[in-house]
Structure formats: C-alpha cells, structure tokens
Design an enzyme around this catalytic site. Structure first.
Site, mmCIF file in Angstrom:
data_model
loop_
_atom_site.group_PDB
_atom_site.id
_atom_site.type_symbol
_atom_site.label_atom_id
_atom_site.label_comp_id
_atom_site.label_asym_id
_atom_site.label_seq_id
_atom_site.Cartn_x
_atom_site.Cartn_y
_atom_site.Cartn_z
ATOM 1 N N GLY A 1 -18.097 -2.448 -0.371
ATOM 2 C CA GLY A 1 -18.116 -2.454 -1.834
ATOM 3 C C GLY A 1 -17.330 -1.271 -2.385
ATOM 4 O O GLY A 1 -17.759 -0.622 -3.329
ATOM 5 N N ARG A 2 -16.154 -1.026 -1.786
ATOM 6 C CA ARG A 2 -15.276 0.094 -2.176
ATOM 7 C C ARG A 2 -16.035 1.422 -2.118
ATOM 8 O O ARG A 2 -15.843 2.310 -2.940
ATOM 9 C CB ARG A 2 -14.690 -0.146 -3.568
ATOM 10 C CG ARG A 2 -13.973 -1.492 -3.649
ATOM 11 C CD ARG A 2 -13.345 -1.750 -4.980
ATOM 12 N NE ARG A 2 -12.853 -3.124 -5.079
ATOM 13 C CZ ARG A 2 -11.697 -3.561 -4.579
ATOM 14 N NH1 ARG A 2 -10.905 -2.733 -3.946
ATOM 15 N NH2 ARG A 2 -11.341 -4.813 -4.713
ATOM 16 N N GLY A 3 -16.921 1.518 -1.149
ATOM 17 C CA GLY A 3 -17.670 2.760 -0.916
ATOM 18 C C GLY A 3 -19.037 2.766 -1.567
ATOM 19 O O GLY A 3 -19.920 3.523 -1.167
ATOM 20 N N PHE A 4 -19.241 1.897 -2.568
ATOM 21 C CA PHE A 4 -20.490 1.916 -3.338
ATOM 22 C C PHE A 4 -21.710 1.666 -2.455
ATOM 23 O O PHE A 4 -22.747 2.316 -2.606
ATOM 24 C CB PHE A 4 -20.410 0.860 -4.444
ATOM 25 C CG PHE A 4 -21.512 0.956 -5.459
ATOM 26 C CD1 PHE A 4 -21.511 1.967 -6.407
ATOM 27 C CD2 PHE A 4 -22.555 0.040 -5.473
ATOM 28 C CE1 PHE A 4 -22.528 2.061 -7.345
ATOM 29 C CE2 PHE A 4 -23.571 0.129 -6.411
ATOM 30 C CZ PHE A 4 -23.559 1.131 -7.350
ATOM 31 N N TYR B 1 0.849 -1.198 0.000
ATOM 32 C CA TYR B 1 0.000 0.000 0.000
ATOM 33 C C TYR B 1 0.885 1.248 0.000
ATOM 34 O O TYR B 1 1.574 1.549 0.988
ATOM 35 C CB TYR B 1 -0.944 0.036 1.207
ATOM 36 C CG TYR B 1 -1.928 -1.123 1.275
ATOM 37 C CD1 TYR B 1 -2.247 -1.878 0.147
ATOM 38 C CD2 TYR B 1 -2.548 -1.461 2.473
ATOM 39 C CE1 TYR B 1 -3.144 -2.932 0.216
ATOM 40 C CE2 TYR B 1 -3.449 -2.510 2.545
ATOM 41 C CZ TYR B 1 -3.737 -3.247 1.411
ATOM 42 O OH TYR B 1 -4.626 -4.292 1.487
ATOM 43 N N HIS C 1 -0.284 -11.945 0.888
ATOM 44 C CA HIS C 1 -1.305 -11.094 0.255
ATOM 45 C C HIS C 1 -1.961 -11.811 -0.929
ATOM 46 O O HIS C 1 -3.166 -11.730 -1.140
ATOM 47 C CB HIS C 1 -0.630 -9.797 -0.213
ATOM 48 C CG HIS C 1 -1.534 -8.617 -0.280
ATOM 49 N ND1 HIS C 1 -1.106 -7.331 -0.059
ATOM 50 C CD2 HIS C 1 -2.849 -8.503 -0.555
ATOM 51 C CE1 HIS C 1 -2.118 -6.495 -0.199
ATOM 52 N NE2 HIS C 1 -3.185 -7.184 -0.505
ATOM 53 N N SER D 1 -12.889 -4.776 1.646
ATOM 54 C CA SER D 1 -13.860 -4.002 0.846
ATOM 55 C C SER D 1 -15.304 -4.338 1.235
ATOM 56 O O SER D 1 -16.158 -4.575 0.367
ATOM 57 C CB SER D 1 -13.634 -4.211 -0.651
ATOM 58 O OG SER D 1 -12.313 -3.878 -1.018
ATOM 59 N N PRO D 2 -15.621 -4.349 2.545
ATOM 60 C CA PRO D 2 -16.972 -4.738 2.964
ATOM 61 C C PRO D 2 -18.031 -3.702 2.592
ATOM 62 O O PRO D 2 -19.228 -4.003 2.627
ATOM 63 C CB PRO D 2 -16.847 -4.871 4.488
ATOM 64 C CG PRO D 2 -15.747 -3.922 4.850
ATOM 65 C CD PRO D 2 -14.773 -4.002 3.699
HETATM 66 N N1 LIG Z 1 -6.345 -8.314 0.894
HETATM 67 C C1 LIG Z 1 -6.601 -7.594 -0.171
HETATM 68 O O1 LIG Z 1 -6.284 -7.956 -1.289
HETATM 69 C C2 LIG Z 1 -7.278 -6.273 -0.007
HETATM 70 C C3 LIG Z 1 -7.840 -5.619 -1.125
HETATM 71 C C4 LIG Z 1 -8.490 -4.389 -0.902
HETATM 72 C C5 LIG Z 1 -8.564 -3.867 0.385
HETATM 73 N N2 LIG Z 1 -7.986 -4.522 1.435
HETATM 74 C C6 LIG Z 1 -8.052 -4.010 2.819
HETATM 75 O O2 LIG Z 1 -9.427 -3.851 3.159
HETATM 76 C C7 LIG Z 1 -9.665 -2.510 3.589
HETATM 77 C C8 LIG Z 1 -11.075 -2.101 3.232
HETATM 78 O O3 LIG Z 1 -11.316 -2.240 1.845
HETATM 79 P P1 LIG Z 1 -11.458 -0.984 0.871
HETATM 80 O O4 LIG Z 1 -10.887 0.207 1.535
HETATM 81 O O5 LIG Z 1 -10.921 -1.436 -0.433
HETATM 82 O O6 LIG Z 1 -13.021 -0.844 0.619
HETATM 83 P P2 LIG Z 1 -14.281 -0.465 1.523
HETATM 84 O O7 LIG Z 1 -13.944 -0.549 2.934
HETATM 85 O O8 LIG Z 1 -15.392 -1.297 1.000
HETATM 86 O O9 LIG Z 1 -14.559 1.038 1.053
HETATM 87 C C9 LIG Z 1 -13.649 2.075 1.183
HETATM 88 C C10 LIG Z 1 -14.229 3.295 0.497
HETATM 89 O O10 LIG Z 1 -15.450 3.637 1.121
HETATM 90 C C11 LIG Z 1 -15.431 4.975 1.569
HETATM 91 N N3 LIG Z 1 -16.139 5.018 2.866
HETATM 92 C C12 LIG Z 1 -15.778 4.395 4.018
HETATM 93 N N4 LIG Z 1 -16.695 4.634 4.972
HETATM 94 C C13 LIG Z 1 -17.648 5.413 4.416
HETATM 95 C C14 LIG Z 1 -18.833 5.989 4.902
HETATM 96 N N5 LIG Z 1 -19.244 5.767 6.150
HETATM 97 N N6 LIG Z 1 -19.569 6.768 4.057
HETATM 98 C C15 LIG Z 1 -19.173 6.972 2.773
HETATM 99 N N7 LIG Z 1 -18.055 6.430 2.255
HETATM 100 C C16 LIG Z 1 -17.295 5.666 3.070
HETATM 101 C C17 LIG Z 1 -13.973 5.333 1.717
HETATM 102 O O11 LIG Z 1 -13.841 6.719 1.554
HETATM 103 P P3 LIG Z 1 -12.535 7.552 2.035
HETATM 104 O O12 LIG Z 1 -11.377 6.847 1.399
HETATM 105 O O13 LIG Z 1 -12.782 8.881 1.456
HETATM 106 O O14 LIG Z 1 -12.505 7.531 3.503
HETATM 107 C C18 LIG Z 1 -13.353 4.525 0.576
HETATM 108 O O15 LIG Z 1 -13.468 5.239 -0.633
HETATM 109 C C19 LIG Z 1 -8.551 -1.713 2.903
HETATM 110 O O16 LIG Z 1 -8.340 -0.477 3.552
HETATM 111 C C20 LIG Z 1 -7.388 -2.653 2.993
HETATM 112 O O17 LIG Z 1 -6.794 -2.559 4.270
HETATM 113 C C21 LIG Z 1 -7.357 -5.725 1.255
#
Ligand SMILES: NC(=O)c1ccc[n+]([C@@H]2O[C@H](COP(=O)([O-])OP(=O)(O)OC[C@H]3O[C@@H](n4cnc5c(N)ncnc54)[C@H](OP(=O)(O)O)[C@@H]3O)[C@@H](O)[C@H]2O)c1
Length: 343
Positions: free
Chosen positions: A218-221, A60, A127, A215-216
């Site tokens: 859905g990447r913010g979706f 990262y 990873h 990404s619980p």
């Molecule tokens: N093992 C793997 O291959 C892998 C792959 C992907 C991710 N990960 C890990 O999993 C973690 C979480 O996944 P992710 O970050 O990809 O996706 P996510 O948690 O599904 O979504 C993150 C996105 O949602 C937005 N968000 C978060 N809370 C919100 C809320 N309450 N209201 C509106 N928008 C919100 C964030 O905005 P902001 O950024 O503006 O705060 C960001 O754009 C990562 O940080 C990483 O540590 C691991």
C-alpha cells in the site's frame, strides 16, 4: 522475523521467479530521495537472499532506474529474472503519455536493453494499454521481440479482462502486473477492471497468466511506518495521493491498526502480514514490494516464511474488503489507469 531460509520459486506463465520480487522504482522516483550506493547495495542483498525477480521500467526516473539496475546486476545477470516495461513516458508539462504503437515497442525495447546492459529481457510488459492502438498490434510487435530473442516472456500491466483475452489470442502472456494489496482489491471485483461479470483475476487464471501485485505494501502505508502525511517531502508523490490526505488518511489508519493486531499475534510485522496475505492468494502470485533500503528488504523477504491459516485469511478479508479504504488509487481519475477503470 527476517529471512533466514531460502525463498524458493514460483512460476508466472512459463517463467520461474523468486517467490517474492524487488520493486526498484523507489530508487529513482516517487518515495523521496534515494542514495545510489544504498540502492545498489539493496539489489545486491536481494540477490544474496534469493530475491532475484527485479522489477523496473523505462519510465522510472526517465531511464535512471534501468541504468541503476543494469549497473547493479552487471556480473550477476544469470542470477536475475529481469522485468521491465514500456509505453509510458513523461510529457513536457509533467503529464504522462501512453504509446503502444508497434514502432514505439521496437524503439523502447532497444533503449531498455542498452540502458540495462543486457542481451535479453526476461519479462517485458506493456506498462499501460494504449486505448488508441489495438492491443493485437502492440502484442504482435512484442511477440516479434520474442522471436528475435530480445525478450523471453510477455506481460501486461493494469490491463482489463477484455484486453487480456484479446492479447492471449496473439501471444501467450506470462504475467499481469496490477495493484493488489489489502487496501486495493479491484482485481477480485467483477467490473473492477473486468468486462461484464468477469474479474480480471478470473480471466488471468483462465489463461494461465501469473499475477504480479505492485504496491503490495500500500505504498508503505500497510507497514504502519507512516503515522502522519506531514512527513512527506516535495519529492514524495504520496503528498498528492488521496488515500494519504486528511480524513481519508485518518480513516485508513484504522485498517493498519487491524493489520498490526493480527501481525503481532503471528510474530510478524504489519508489512510482512500484508505481503503474506498477497502470497497466500495463490501459487501464481508474486508480489514485488518496493524499497531502496537493505533493512526493509530483509524484513520483507521474511514474509515468505509466514503461513496464514484459513481463519487468519478470513479475519483479514473481514477487515480489508474492497470497500474498506477511503480515497482513489491515484491523484486524479484517468491519471495512468490505462484500461483498468478506477472504482
Ligand atoms: N505497473 C505499475 O504501474 C506500477 C506502479 C507502481 C509500482 N510498480 C512496481 O511495484 C513496485 C512496488 O510498489 P511500490 O514501491 O509503489 O509500493 P510498495 O511496495 O507498496 O511500498 C513501497 C514503499 O514502502 C516502503 N517500505 C518498503 N518496505 C518497508 C518496510 N519493511 N517498512 C517500512 N516501509 C517500507 C518503501 O520505503 P523506501 O522507499 O524508503 O524503501 C516505499 O516508500 C515498485 O517498486 C515498482 O517496481 C508498478
């Protein structure tokens, strides 16, 4: 609903962590520009709220994220369950390389310890499984790190059912970190990363491996905050993401509308409902929603207080089954799926 009550804990394999973690990736890449000050304040606020399970990786921001997390937890190390990962790195042409060779395991672990500024990593994941290196060799080298006291527990990310079985024959695996959310349900599907009729989830549970959904949201979706893909800047990887483009984006919005409707009935936000759904899948499930802002963190932590009834879960299942979403998980097949096949 924001968090006012202590979050409590859950157990992944033998590792006790907060009921919900914090994904730190977005503080260094993927979702637009981050403020260093707000990122560090977000980690501090997380610890204050009891969100103590922090997730990072050496890839990262090419080390930036581990340094940032290390700086934020300096002086508070004992409050944290610290998870990081190795095996992925960027190539000169912008692609990704997977390296699970034992010598790379050792080099990467030393570099992560140094960047994080800690003596021990609580949970060390591979990873992506390296298809060129027998997983027994990789996990064997990871197990040596445990013997040396540099790592407490081992994890795998995006591993198939077959890899999980082979890995646990070498050393206990505390956690599997894979994408799992209302719009990504491959873990539950036989053949969706499973071997034969197995589901990844079933095999993980057979071996006492805890589940860490990434990404619980859905990447913010799933928070409902994204209403058009036109808002993504050049430094936001979602602009290249099939689920966020054209017809798929419009079709997938219907999913969010349905989530929003049930969330309103529960007095929750759509994002909180999405997190509550993941947490309701079992006491061995600990999602790591990612954010770089205190306000989102506080909202997300509030999800731990939401209780879903069997009827709520059935309604969510009906609207978000494995085939409810349009578009693949990553921009192109083989991107960094490791050995977890794309459906
Ligand atoms: N093992 C793997 O291959 C892998 C792959 C992907 C991710 N990960 C890990 O999993 C973690 C979480 O996944 P992710 O970050 O990809 O996706 P996510 O948690 O599904 O979504 C993150 C996105 O949602 C937005 N968000 C978060 N809370 C919100 C809320 N309450 N209201 C509106 N928008 C919100 C964030 O905005 P902001 O950024 O503006 O705060 C960001 O754009 C990562 O940080 C990483 O540590 C691991």
């Amino acid at each position: 609903m924001t968090s006012t009550t202590p979050l409590g804990t859950r157990t992944l394999g033998g590792l006790t962590v907060s009921t919900l973690g914090l994904g730190c990736m977005g503080m260094s890449q993927s979702y637009g520009t981050a403020s260093r000050g707000e990122s560090i304040a977000t980690i501090h606020r997380a610890l204050d709220l009891g969100v103590t399970f922090l997730d990072t990786s050496d890839v990262y921001g090419d080390g930036h994220n581990e340094q940032l997390v290390g700086e934020a937890i300096a002086g508070r190390r004992d409050e944290v369950q610290l998870a990081t990962k190795f095996s992925l790195s960027r190539t000169a042409d912008g692609g990704m390389r997977i390296d699970g060779r034992p010598e790379n395991v050792r080099v990467c672990a030393e570099a992560s310890l140094r960047r994080l500024g800690v003596d021990v990593i609580d949970l060390y994941y591979q990873h992506r499984v390296d298809p060129r290196v027998p997983i027994e060799d990789t996990v064997g080298a990871m197990a040596e790190l445990v013997e040396q006291g540099k790592v407490r527990h081992l994890g795998l990310s995006e591993a198939s059912a077959a890899s999980l079985r082979r890995a646990v024959a070498v050393h206990p695996i505390a956690a599997l970190q894979s994408e799992w959310s209302l719009w990504t349900r491959d873990l539950e599907v036989a053949g969706g990363g499973g071997a034969g009729g197995d589901t990844v989830l079933g095999v993980a549970r057979e071996h006492g491996i805890g589940i860490v959904p990434f990404s619980p949201l859905g990447r913010g979706f799933l928070t409902g905050a994204i209403t058009t893909p036109d808002d993504f800047g050049d430094d936001d990887f979602r602009k290249d993401h099939p689920r966020f483009q054209g017809e798929a984006f419009q079709a997938n919005l219907r999913l969010v509308d349905a989530v929003r409707e049930l969330a309103a009935e529960k007095g929750a936000t759509p994002g909180q409902l999405a997190l509550a759904w993941v947490m309701a899948q079992g006491a061995d499930v600990v999602p790591i929603p990612g954010t770089k802002r205190r306000s989102y963190l506080e909202e997300n932590a509030g999800a731990a207080a939401i209780e879903l009834t069997a009827d709520d879960l059935a309604r969510l299942d009906a609207i978000t089954g494995p085939d409810a979403v349009l578009g693949t998980r990553y921009p192109d097949a083989g991107y960094t799926y490791g050995d977890s096949p794309e459906r």
